[in-house]
Design a protein around this motif. Structure first.
Motif: not given
Length: 292
Positions: A256-277
């Motif tokens: 029912k939900y998509l959830f990103l746990p705080r301890d699994k937040v990877n800023l490097a991956v998120l920044n890379s995702a933003g660059l790819q988009i």
């Protein structure tokens, strides 16, 4: 012959008052000019040598005038055809430049793909080597416990700091390629609906950007899958939810939900995702090639 008096006088004057043919040519060349200029003044006592008048009838002169008009019209048509040929050459040149730019962009995309595949193979090779070294180390440990000498085939060594650094770098490249391939899948699967693809890219960029800027805020790390807005922009498109899962989101509460746990937040991956988009949105040839 039907020409206005002022136009006839100007034609005789500007053609040198030599003969009727020269005067008619001048009229044809200037037939679209207004006849508002005064009649040119000439000296009174000027001697003009005029050839003896030709024995031409009014009908002959009209035929001659019509021939001259046709000749002028043909010259105009020939000039228009020449200009059209020049314009066609320019269109062909521009088309070649566009095709060349597309070819270069496709070549660059192919090179990036091959580089990522090479990095992925190297990563797999390193992983297999680590497993082999671990098995060899376990084997030697068992031999040591039994009082046997170490295996002569291989001496297990601890990976160096440089090896660990290279592994991290290769893993980063692999994750970036996975994100890029997911975006390619999304665009190829909906290539006939550019509006939906653009909207999905913009929405995914907002999601990853909000989490990267506010990693401690749970409202940005939790998405209700059944939300009509989410379904319309991301959920219904192939590759949309998969992209968020690559960013670290997990399905919870029976999907029912998509959830990103705080301890699994990877800023490097998120920044890379933003660059790819952003790259996918700005590159008109993104996903133009279809890789096996």
């Amino acid at each position: 012959m039907g020409f206005p008096r002022i136009q006839a006088a100007k034609a005789l004057h500007f053609s040198g008052n030599t003969d009727i043919e020269a005067a008619i040519n001048w009229i044809i060349d200037h037939e679209n000019e207004p006849n508002v200029d005064p009649i040119p003044m000439i000296a009174v006592n000027i001697d003009i040598d005029s050839p003896p008048p030709a024995a031409q009838t009014t009908g002959d002169m009209e035929i001659k005038a019509q021939e001259l008009r046709n000749q002028a019209r043909k010259m105009k048509e020939d000039e228009e055809k020449r200009l059209e040929r020049e314009r066609e050459k320019e269109r062909i040149r521009i088309g070649k430049e566009i095709n060349e730019a597309k070819r270069v962009a496709e070549d660059n995309e192919r090179k990036r793909y091959l580089a990522s595949r090479k990095a992925q193979k190297e990563e797999e090779k390193r992983a297999r080597e680590k497993v082999r070294q671990k098995l060899e180390a376990d084997k030697n440990e068992r031999r040591r416990v039994l009082g046997l000498p170490p295996s002569a085939s291989h001496t297990a060594t601890r990976p160096s700091a440089d090896d660990k650094k290279n592994d991290v770098s290769v893993a980063s490249v692999s994750k970036a390629e996975q994100l890029r391939e997911c975006l390619r899948t999304l665009k190829r699967s909906h290539k006939d609906d550019e509006g939906a693809v653009k909207s999905a890219f913009q929405t995914l960029l907002i999601y990853v950007g909000n989490v990267a800027k506010n990693p401690d805020s749970e409202k940005f790390r939790k998405i209700r899958v059944g939300n009509p807005l989410f379904q319309n922009k991301v959920g219904r498109l192939r590759g949309g939810i998969e992209f968020l899962e690559l960013c670290g989101f997990e399905r919870i509460e029976e999907d029912k939900y998509l959830f990103l746990p705080r301890d699994k937040v990877n800023l490097a991956v998120l920044n890379s995702a933003g660059l790819q988009i952003k790259s996918a949105m700005s590159n008109p040839f993104f996903a133009a090639l279809s890789h096996p």
